[in-house]
Design an enzyme around this catalytic site. Structure first.
Site, PDB file in Angstrom:
ATOM      1  N   CYS A  56       0.310  -1.269   0.060  1.00  0.00           N
ATOM      2  CA  CYS A  56       0.067  -0.101  -0.193  1.00  0.00           C
ATOM      3  C   CYS A  56       1.003   1.732   0.183  1.00  0.00           C
ATOM      4  O   CYS A  56       0.506   2.013   0.422  1.00  0.00           O
ATOM      5  CB  CYS A  56      -1.280   0.227   0.990  1.00  0.00           C
ATOM      6  SG  CYS A  56      -2.027  -1.816   1.406  1.00  0.00           S
ATOM      7  N   HIS A  58      -9.635   1.919   0.058  1.00  0.00           N
ATOM      8  CA  HIS A  58      -8.397   2.315  -0.231  1.00  0.00           C
ATOM      9  C   HIS A  58      -7.320   1.325  -1.771  1.00  0.00           C
ATOM     10  O   HIS A  58      -7.998   0.816  -1.552  1.00  0.00           O
ATOM     11  CB  HIS A  58      -7.424   1.036   0.817  1.00  0.00           C
ATOM     12  CG  HIS A  58      -6.350   0.945   1.634  1.00  0.00           C
ATOM     13  ND1 HIS A  58      -5.498   2.254   0.300  1.00  0.00           N
ATOM     14  CD2 HIS A  58      -5.977   0.106   2.162  1.00  0.00           C
ATOM     15  CE1 HIS A  58      -4.052   1.750   0.906  1.00  0.00           C
ATOM     16  NE2 HIS A  58      -4.412   0.805   2.361  1.00  0.00           N
ATOM     17  N   HIS A  65      -2.351   7.922   6.059  1.00  0.00           N
ATOM     18  CA  HIS A  65      -3.106   7.030   5.441  1.00  0.00           C
ATOM     19  C   HIS A  65      -4.239   6.669   5.911  1.00  0.00           C
ATOM     20  O   HIS A  65      -5.198   6.262   5.061  1.00  0.00           O
ATOM     21  CB  HIS A  65      -1.830   5.940   5.954  1.00  0.00           C
ATOM     22  CG  HIS A  65      -1.475   4.669   5.255  1.00  0.00           C
ATOM     23  ND1 HIS A  65      -2.037   4.873   3.935  1.00  0.00           N
ATOM     24  CD2 HIS A  65      -1.819   3.609   5.254  1.00  0.00           C
ATOM     25  CE1 HIS A  65      -2.179   3.529   2.941  1.00  0.00           C
ATOM     26  NE2 HIS A  65      -1.790   2.808   4.730  1.00  0.00           N
TER      27      HIS A  65
END
Lengths: 358, 402, 90
Positions: free
Chosen positions: B163, B331, B296
């Protein structure tokens, strides 16, 4: 912090289809394969990985972690300043296992470990976690340029801090799904050949290989320095004449001529058409130079240049060119001081790497 | 090593818009891409809601300007759409593009097509239309594919650090420029939803069955998303030669590893702090110079606590405005770093701060609160964008107005 | 098919060893009361996800909340008790 002016290979660790895991042995006992898929000759993993950690690790993670550990021990560094890995295929074996569960079990009762070990950065993360390395951490997954990106990145890290130690590693596995895809894409030969006579074939396609190779790169030499990585350059899908012109620029930039190079390591893969391009380039520039080849020993895979760098570094350190890699034995004359690796991956991604003796 | 790295354009496609303008409008109007899966075929369609781009293959092909039969995976198509916009937004000529590098990030690459045609591809006796996806499963394929389409040859790279991938892609691009290896690098990432990722995250039990709530004490996991974004990085010399006005500067960046757990962040946010601190140091700014952090903020129990504590420890009593934009887009995994960098660029341009939607309850362990309403008329100079991932990867980008 | 807790214990022990690749790794004196996590066997959070799959595959029990696992997976006995109480009767 001082900028690096040279990049020293201060340690290696490699697991390949040949018996290479012992850094003190250099291609003395060659393994022959007859069915076009070359797989790693692995050491006893227990020597490198503790059993509790090992129980869940996939085969390739075991190979990769062991190769990294061999390299750390060889370079006598316990915690490097950064870890960079490279892969073309990624962990396709684990990816396929999870995918098969999804398809067969209808997206139910799936094994989380397969998923976790399918990400391309699983090895870099595992190495960092194992040795508690909180430094720079990156993973490239660029098919024919992944290892090249990793080397370039490591050199740039050292340009910021010459005294850093960067652990760079490659891994690619001969996963069944990848092999089938490659056969479909005509990347590999469909007739069985013996790997040791790969270069006697005159057909399209190469043979499948795999491996994991780690190097410790630093801006400073050490007691265990194998050689110097001088420069690297990638050429993608060259237009007419671009391979030559880019090579000329590369040589000029690094102040070497064909007279100052002692050995060419060719990334010929046994594919008649792709090798013709590479051989034409090598013959134009370095017709009278001794030449070595390696893909009959490693097989072809995205990060095979890592095997070439290991081969080059080993030749520089030992001042010895094993007969099994030599193209024309009559030509090996000089003491190897400067080595140029010229690689191609599937006739599309070309790489020049310059190595020098310390 | 003295070259500054400027940003001269970008392109983006997410579930809240297929270009920068649409994304901006959605950010301002609080419109999210969250909902049932309609394009992806999965048994979890109704139970695992996600931020999906509601375009099928023919629609994406049309938007990307490619023929249907071309063998472009969804990841490649999303990437190409964002890449086209990035190129035109930076007003790059054909020659400019040719001399650029492309660093693209993805975690699953062409897995979506691989899973769809798995049986056919694995059976050597079969042939047919599926064969256009013969060798598209690996991560690096999408980068070559889109580079070939727009004519980039000079330097190619694919980053795959879960990620944090596209943040690391931008870092690699910036360093290529600083080291005078390239005048211009287009960096970013692309990620398509797949059964593979939906089921993968599902087995890890970190998907919320409701709309995600970053930094909220009741948060219960993340929502997945898909998208792509590319940022055009140019050297000082290149900008001067083309007499362009850069839109921002990539002033600093940091990359570290938490070295704590294969999939979880350390409870004290050690890796997060290191990445942010490195970004500040390399950009030669102080914590007090930071005006906004795009966190994040995945809304997993673990990430938000770790990141929140990291922010608290680094910024002490003067916590900058911060928010997670994950409720908007989900995400987007490897694309998250460049998608959120693009959101930071929009924030810098507009003087706005995007709200952390769905936030209600303060986390008792943290005691700090994100921005919950759209803020306008804010003078933004330096903003941080955080991206963390499995394998302990933590990265932070420092973007500054020029 | 209503197994008692005592009947389930050896079965779960065997399944656990298989699922988590623990063959030959159990410490001396390991039994159904040894803690699986922390000081005991030292399993981690990934193992606990694997145990969730084990319950689903073998007994048709779906744990929705990972936090629930903390109580269920204390040791083999708590797992057996949980299975005896919650297994899906087919």
């Amino acid at each position: 912090m001082a900028e690096a002016t040279k990049y020293f290979i201060n340690g290696v660790g490699i697991i390949s289809p040949q018996k290479t895991y012992d850094p003190n042995v250099f291609l003395t006992d060659i393994t022959r394969y007859d069915q076009n898929v070359l797989t790693c000759i692995a050491p006893d993993f227990k020597a490198y990985i503790n059993p509790i950690q090992m129980r869940r690790l996939s085969r390739m993670l075991r190979i990769g972690l062991s190769a990294a550990t061999i390299c750390l021990r060889n370079s006598r560094i316990s915690i490097p300043d950064g870890i960079i890995t490279a892969t073309g295929y990624g962990f396709l074996e684990e990816t396929a296992k999870f995918l098969q569960e999804i398809l067969v079990q209808g997206e139910r009762q799936l094994t989380p470990t397969y998923f976790m070990q399918s990400t391309s950065n699983a090895l870099a993360g595992l190495v960092a976690l194992t040795i508690k390395c909180m430094g720079y951490n990156n993973t490239y997954a660029s098919r024919g340029f992944a290892f090249e990106n990793a080397l370039t990145d490591a050199m740039m890290q050292l340009n910021e801090n010459a005294s850093a130690n960067i652990l760079i590693g490659s891994y690619d596995e001969a996963a069944e799904v990848q092999y089938k895809a490659s056969i479909r894409a005509h990347h590999f030969k469909t007739e069985y050949v013996n790997n040791l006579s790969l270069f006697n074939t005159n057909t399209r396609g190469s043979i499948q290989g795999e491996g994991s190779a780690f190097f410790m790169l630093s801006g400073k030499p050490s007691e265990s320095t194998w050689g110097i990585l001088d420069d690297i350059h990638q050429v993608y899908r060259p237009e007419q004449g671009a391979l030559s012109s880019e090579l000329e620029i590369f040589l000029r930039k690094n102040d070497v001529t064909n007279k100052s190079i002692d050995l060419i390591i060719s990334g010929a893969s046994g594919d008649s058409q792709h090798d013709a391009v590479l051989n034409a380039l090598i013959n134009t520039f370095f017709d009278d130079l001794p030449q070595a080849r390696f893909k009959h020993l490693s097989g072809e895979y995205c990060t095979a240049t890592a095997f070439a760098v290991w081969l080059g570094a080993s030749i520089l350190k030992r001042q010895q060119v094993p007969e099994v890699v030599v193209v024309d034995t009559a030509k090996i004359a000089r003491r190897p001081g400067t080595i140029l690796i010229v690689n191609h991956y599937m006739g599309k991604s070309f790489t020049y790497i310059l190595l020098k003796r310390i | 090593m003295s070259q500054r790295v400027f940003i001269t354009g970008f392109g983006i496609i997410t579930s809240i818009g297929k270009n920068a303008e649409e994304n901006l409008r959605s950010l301002i109007e609080g419109r999210c891409g969250y909902g049932p899966l309609e394009v992806l075929d999965s048994i979890h369609r109704q139970s695992v809601l996600a931020c999906e781009i509601k375009m099928d293959e023919p629609q994406l092909c049309e938007a990307a300007g490619v023929r249907h039969s071309g063998g472009f995976t969804r990841t490649s198509l999303l990437g190409l759409i964002a890449l086209h916009e990035a190129i035109s937004s930076a007003r790059l000529s054909v020659e400019d593009v040719k001399s650029s590098g492309l660093i693209s990030a993805t975690t699953t690459g062409g897995i979506r097509e691989f899973e769809k045609y798995y049986h056919e591809l694995m059976d050597p006796t079969l042939s047919g239309d599926f064969e256009r996806f013969t060798d598209t499963a690996t991560s690096g394929e999408h980068c070559e594919r889109i580079a070939d389409h727009v004519g980039i040859r000079k330097y190619l790279g694919t980053v795959s650090t879960a990620c944090s991938s596209s943040a690391n892609a931008m870092m690699h691009g910036a360093q290529l420029i600083k080291n005078n290896k390239l005048p211009r690098v287009i960096c970013g990432g692309s990620e398509a939803l797949s059964k593979f990722t939906v089921n993968g995250f599902n087995t890890l039990m970190i998907l919320d069955s409701e709309h995600c709530r970053p930094f909220d004490s009741t948060r219960n996991g993340l929502n997945l998303g898909e998208g792509a974004a590319y940022i055009v990085l140019e050297s000082e010399d290149s900008v001067a030669q083309s007499r362009k006005n850069p839109i921002a500067e990539l002033k600093g960046y940091g990359n570290a590893n938490d070295a704590f757990h294969q999939t979880a962040s350390s409870p004290d946010g050690a890796g997060a702090i290191m990445a942010m601190k490195l970004a500040l140091d390399s950009g030669q700014v102080q914590p007090s110079d930071i005006d906004y952090i795009n966190a994040h903020g995945t809304a997993t129990e673990n990430n938000d606590l770790s990141e929140g504590l990291g922010i608290k420890r680094l910024f002490g009593d003067s916590i900058p405005y911060f928010s997670s934009t994950k409720p908007y887009t989900g995400h987007t995994l490897a694309a998250a770093g460049s998608v959120e960098a693009a959101f930071c660029l929009l924030a810098l341009r507009k003087g706005m701060i995007w709200p952390n939607l769905n936030y209600k309850n303060v986390m008792p362990e943290l005691g700090i609160e994100p921005v919950t309403q759209l803020k306008r008329g804010i003078s933004l100079k330096n903003v941080l964008s955080n991206s963390f991932g499995f394998g302990g990867n933590t990265s932070s980008l420092l973007l500054a107005s020029v | 098919m209503n197994q008692t807790v005592d009947e389930l214990i050896p079965e779960i022990r065997e399944e656990l060893i298989k699922q988590l690749n623990l063959e030959g790794m159990l410490p001396e004196g390991f039994d159904e009361n040894t803690p699986l996590f922390g000081e005991g066997l030292g399993l981690d959070s990934i193992d606990s996800l694997e145990l969730v799959v084990l319950l689903d595959r073998n007994y048709g029990i779906k744990l929705k909340d990972p936090k629930e696992g903390r109580h269920v997976f204390q040791n083999i006995r708590t797992m057996a008790e949980y299975v005896a109480k919650n297994r899906a009767h087919v």
